[in-house]
Design a protein around this motif. Structure first.
Motif, PDB file in Angstrom:
ATOM      1  N   ARG A 165       0.745  -1.393   0.210  1.00 52.73           N
ATOM      2  CA  ARG A 165      -0.003  -0.132   0.158  1.00 52.73           C
ATOM      3  C   ARG A 165       0.878   1.257  -0.052  1.00 52.73           C
ATOM      4  O   ARG A 165       0.174   2.491  -0.338  1.00 52.73           O
ATOM      5  N   LEU A 166       2.250   1.044   0.203  1.00 53.97           N
ATOM      6  CA  LEU A 166       3.293   2.281   0.204  1.00 53.97           C
ATOM      7  C   LEU A 166       3.065   2.883  -1.220  1.00 53.97           C
ATOM      8  O   LEU A 166       3.374   1.986  -2.063  1.00 53.97           O
ATOM      9  N   PRO A 167       3.418   4.129  -1.354  1.00 60.61           N
ATOM     10  CA  PRO A 167       3.943   4.599  -2.785  1.00 60.61           C
ATOM     11  C   PRO A 167       5.624   4.406  -2.995  1.00 60.61           C
ATOM     12  O   PRO A 167       6.038   4.767  -1.974  1.00 60.61           O
ATOM     13  N   PHE A 168       5.959   4.100  -3.954  1.00 59.39           N
ATOM     14  CA  PHE A 168       7.356   3.971  -4.363  1.00 59.39           C
ATOM     15  C   PHE A 168       7.617   4.752  -5.313  1.00 59.39           C
ATOM     16  O   PHE A 168       7.534   4.724  -6.712  1.00 59.39           O
ATOM     17  N   CYS A 169       8.241   6.076  -4.916  1.00 54.82           N
ATOM     18  CA  CYS A 169       8.520   7.126  -5.811  1.00 54.82           C
ATOM     19  C   CYS A 169      10.130   7.518  -5.975  1.00 54.82           C
ATOM     20  O   CYS A 169      10.327   8.313  -6.787  1.00 54.82           O
ATOM     21  N   ARG A 186      12.654   1.102   2.437  1.00 56.12           N
ATOM     22  CA  ARG A 186      13.632   2.172   2.153  1.00 56.12           C
ATOM     23  C   ARG A 186      13.408   3.081   0.721  1.00 56.12           C
ATOM     24  O   ARG A 186      13.781   4.162   0.860  1.00 56.12           O
ATOM     25  N   ILE A 187      12.744   2.542  -0.181  1.00 58.27           N
ATOM     26  CA  ILE A 187      12.002   3.299  -1.366  1.00 58.27           C
ATOM     27  C   ILE A 187      11.033   3.921  -1.366  1.00 58.27           C
ATOM     28  O   ILE A 187      10.530   4.579  -2.314  1.00 58.27           O
ATOM     29  N   SER A 188      10.251   3.864  -0.196  1.00 57.32           N
ATOM     30  CA  SER A 188       9.145   4.603   0.140  1.00 57.32           C
ATOM     31  C   SER A 188       9.074   6.012   0.131  1.00 57.32           C
ATOM     32  O   SER A 188      10.079   6.396   0.776  1.00 57.32           O
ATOM     33  N   CYS A 189       8.338   6.626  -0.493  1.00 56.70           N
ATOM     34  CA  CYS A 189       8.483   8.432  -0.485  1.00 56.70           C
ATOM     35  C   CYS A 189       7.520   8.699   0.717  1.00 56.70           C
ATOM     36  O   CYS A 189       7.385   9.756   0.694  1.00 56.70           O
ATOM     37  N   ILE A 190       7.150   7.897   1.697  1.00 52.50           N
ATOM     38  CA  ILE A 190       6.347   8.196   3.018  1.00 52.50           C
ATOM     39  C   ILE A 190       7.099   7.640   4.031  1.00 52.50           C
ATOM     40  O   ILE A 190       7.614   6.647   3.777  1.00 52.50           O
ATOM     41  N   ASP A 191       6.619   8.169   5.262  1.00 47.79           N
ATOM     42  CA  ASP A 191       7.408   7.335   6.376  1.00 47.79           C
ATOM     43  C   ASP A 191       6.688   6.150   6.407  1.00 47.79           C
ATOM     44  O   ASP A 191       5.453   6.275   7.047  1.00 47.79           O
ATOM     45  N   PRO A 192       7.425   5.069   6.600  1.00 51.25           N
ATOM     46  CA  PRO A 192       6.757   3.681   6.715  1.00 51.25           C
ATOM     47  C   PRO A 192       6.842   3.181   8.006  1.00 51.25           C
ATOM     48  O   PRO A 192       6.899   1.996   8.446  1.00 51.25           O
TER      49      PRO A 192
END
Length: 314
Positions: A165-169, A186-192
């Motif tokens: 469900r994380l965005p990977f940008c 590590r490649i998610s653009c939000i704090d996971p």
């Protein structure tokens, strides 16, 4: 955040173990040999236990389950490594990545719990020998064998959807050889942070609890062994326990290092090395340490060979 940043890519790119050509060739043949040994060792144990009535005991029932898990675990990961190493196209589809992540989590968690189940089986056999047959009856053994798969499936059903469900940008290139959760965080653009909490809770419950149960079982086993009067018997028992504990510590230690470390301490190179140990090395060592060194298994293999030779003679 823009919608383009939220779009899930169709492909990811696994950078693999190394970009140096001669190291890639060496890595390919090394992993291929290790994979063949894993398949042969675990396959031989499965066949031997299946056709040898003397091995139809709880201990070998659990060892057969471990061998099956190891074959599946390696087959989920190593073929992708081999293809990725020799191919110029390092891409893997989202579906392939989800499949690999889901089943590697299921199988990894199942192996963690099964190792503690096997330690409990040995605890009952050595410390409660008079009650062994009544405690480790077939119904109880089947329940104990199903628990690892059930827990692994539940854990994977929680962790994998949370990851995807994380965005990977940031990038679609993974500095790894498999689709593993920490790499995606590590490649998610939000704090996971929610994913990290779920990962720590899942790993803490499964890995730490399994490791503690295994350790407690072996503490009781070793204390019982110390009371054996025969020095030869003590030496043989300690040799077996030491080899078992070595593999168990290697497996639990590397998984805890991967899934229970703070995110700031992770590095791609260290993560790759750690992952190799529990995804490739341990499945290869398990049949050797737990089974091939066992006299009962050796005798059964020799008997099977003798029977085959007799059939060829007639």
């Amino acid at each position: 955040m823009e919608n383009s940043n939220q779009t899930l890519p169709s492909w990811f790119f696994l950078l693999g173990l190394s970009t140096v050509p001669h190291l890639q060739v060496l890595g390919f043949f090394t992993f291929m040999i290790m994979y063949i040994i894993t398949l042969l060792g675990n396959g031989l144990l499965l066949i031997t236990v299946r056709i040898s009535p003397t091995l139809h005991t709880p201990m070998y029932f659990f060892l057969s389950n471990l061998s099956f898990i190891d074959i599946c675990f390696s087959s989920t990961i190593v073929p992708v490594i081999l293809i990725n190493t020799v191919s110029t196209d390092k891409s893997i589809s989202v579906g392939g990545c989800v499949f690999q992540m889901f089943f590697s989590l299921v199988l990894g968690a199942a192996e963690c719990i099964l190792l503690s189940v096997m330690a409990y089986d040995r605890f009952v056999a050595i410390c409660r020998p008079l009650h062994y047959s009544s405690i480790m009856n077939m119904r109880f053994c089947i329940i104990l064998a199903l628990i690892p798969w059930t827990v692994g499936f539940i854990d994977s059903c929680i962790q994998v959807p949370l990851t995807w469900r994380l965005p990977f940008c940031r990038t679609h290139h993974l500095n790894h050889f498999l689709c593993e959760m920490p790499s995606f965080l590590r490649i998610s653009c939000i704090d996971p942070w929610l994913n990290e909490v779920a990962m720590y809770v899942g790993a803490g419950i499964i890995v730490l609890c399994s490791f503690l149960l295994t350790l407690i079982s072996y503490v009781y086993i070793i204390s019982t062994i110390l009371r054996i009067r025969s020095s030869r018997g003590r030496q043989a028992a300690f040799s077996t326990c030491a080899s078992h504990l070595t593999v168990v510590t290697l497996y639990y230690g590397t998984i805890m290092s991967m899934y229970l470390r703070p995110p700031s301490s992770h590095s791609p190179e260290a993560d790759r090395n750690v992952s190799v140990l529990y995804t490739v090395v341990t499945p290869m060592l398990n049949p050797i340490i737990y089974s091939i060194r066992n006299k009962e298994v050796k005798n059964c293999i020799m008997n099977i060979k003798e029977q085959q030779n007799c059939q060829k003679t007639f």
